[in-house]
Design an enzyme around this catalytic site. Sequence first.
Site, PDB file in Angstrom:
ATOM      1  N   HIS A 266       0.836  -1.211   0.000  1.00  9.08           N
ATOM      2  CA  HIS A 266       0.000   0.000   0.000  1.00  9.08           C
ATOM      3  C   HIS A 266       0.874   1.265   0.000  1.00  9.08           C
ATOM      4  O   HIS A 266       0.986   1.933  -1.006  1.00  9.08           O
ATOM      5  CB  HIS A 266      -0.997   0.044   1.175  1.00  9.08           C
ATOM      6  N   ASP A 317      -5.211  -7.896  -3.511  1.00  8.46           N
ATOM      7  CA  ASP A 317      -5.421  -7.755  -2.068  1.00  8.46           C
ATOM      8  C   ASP A 317      -6.721  -8.397  -1.590  1.00  8.46           C
ATOM      9  O   ASP A 317      -6.776  -9.604  -1.391  1.00  8.46           O
ATOM     10  CB  ASP A 317      -5.340  -6.260  -1.711  1.00  8.46           C
TER      11      ASP A 317
END
Length: 443
Positions: A266, A317
Amino acid sequence: MATWWAERAWLGGPGTAAGVVLRTQGERLAAVTPGATSPPPGAVILPGLTLPGMVNAHSHAFHRALRGRSEGGRGTFWTWRQLMYAASGALDPESYGRLARAVYAEMAMAGFTAVGEFHYLHHRPGGAPYQDPNAMGRALMDAARAAGVRLTLLDTLYLSSGFGDPPEGPQLRFADADARAWERRVDQLDEDASVKVGAAIHSVRAVGPPAMETAASWSARRQRPLHAHLSEQRSEHEECQRRLAATPLETMGRAGALDAAFTAVHGTHLSAMDVAQLAAAGGGCCLCPTTEADLGDGIGPFAALAEAGVALSLGTDSHASMDGFAEARGVEMGARLATGQRGVLDAPSLLQAATAGGARALGWDAGVLAPGRLADFITVAPGAAHLAGVPVGPELVFAATAADVGWVVVGGRAVVAGGRHLAVGDVAAELGACIADLWDRVG
Ligand SMILES: [Zn+2]
């Protein structure tokens, strides 16, 4: 020795090559030769554009069960997490293995040839280990083998609920007794030609600095990847600064975790100093723009990361979407929204992140169509209305979808042919059954 003939192939850079003959020897490419106007005798014909296999560098397989169940309501990452915890409580090695096989089969059909599974669902509900303390990890390994994708099992260290608070409720399944117990467990995992073991630090919330050092030294000693969720949430980034007088990235640096094997996942709220420190260490950043948008995390400093030369990779993800092209263009679209500029990352750079960047982050010698590399490649089939008139080049990344993937070859062997998963068959039915079963058990 097998021979494939790609109508066109992307060999890196801005253009494509026509009539590319790919010869494979075992699981590797032996020769890559453009300019063959017709297929050599006996060659398998790959219509459309052939690319290196995409690499999904950040996955939590069981989050796939949340798709369509969490997006509608109001809330934040933290309210989404409650639903994720409910799903996590209902899985055991058998049911997780079956679900993961179906998720990885969907992933293969989308054009992913390797996945980095950020795996933290280790123990029984309540936290007691299974008889084989790696039963869940081994179930994921078997699932990836059955689905035909390479797996780097990023076995995740998770010790606390938040900056030293003990784990509670659903988190008890994630936690080992301490970092040494994690290390002993991970050292029992075996690798093979399609499965590697790496390490992950769940986050600065879940792992304190001394335990981070243990994970970092394991990664250095074993020469394996080390990933960490990093600065995904603004509140987490700020709380880390308050408690530890350092950003999450600085905290990793102090623990000795920052090197070329490190991937920050991220990095949405990284500071300019963080970006510079990550680049100087030779580390990478895995961007997951569809999940970050779904969870309302924010738009990461994509332009700054690219400009600093941080090695980028991509992940789906939470699997709110399972589409490598959507992740790749999501980076550029986010960068445009954040900067007001177009073309922050060009099409070859986005494809590079989707392929070689991911392979690098997961420790695979793949992601490039070149002799000696692993023979992992996919095709974007022509014919769909939304691709009509689109130049057959790297620019396809702005138009193609997962549904356009026709062939998927891993280690020289076809896993998907003509859009069909050869081992799993009806992936939709299998995945649907697994997810229905999971929510039945949640009640
Ligand atoms: Zn994650």
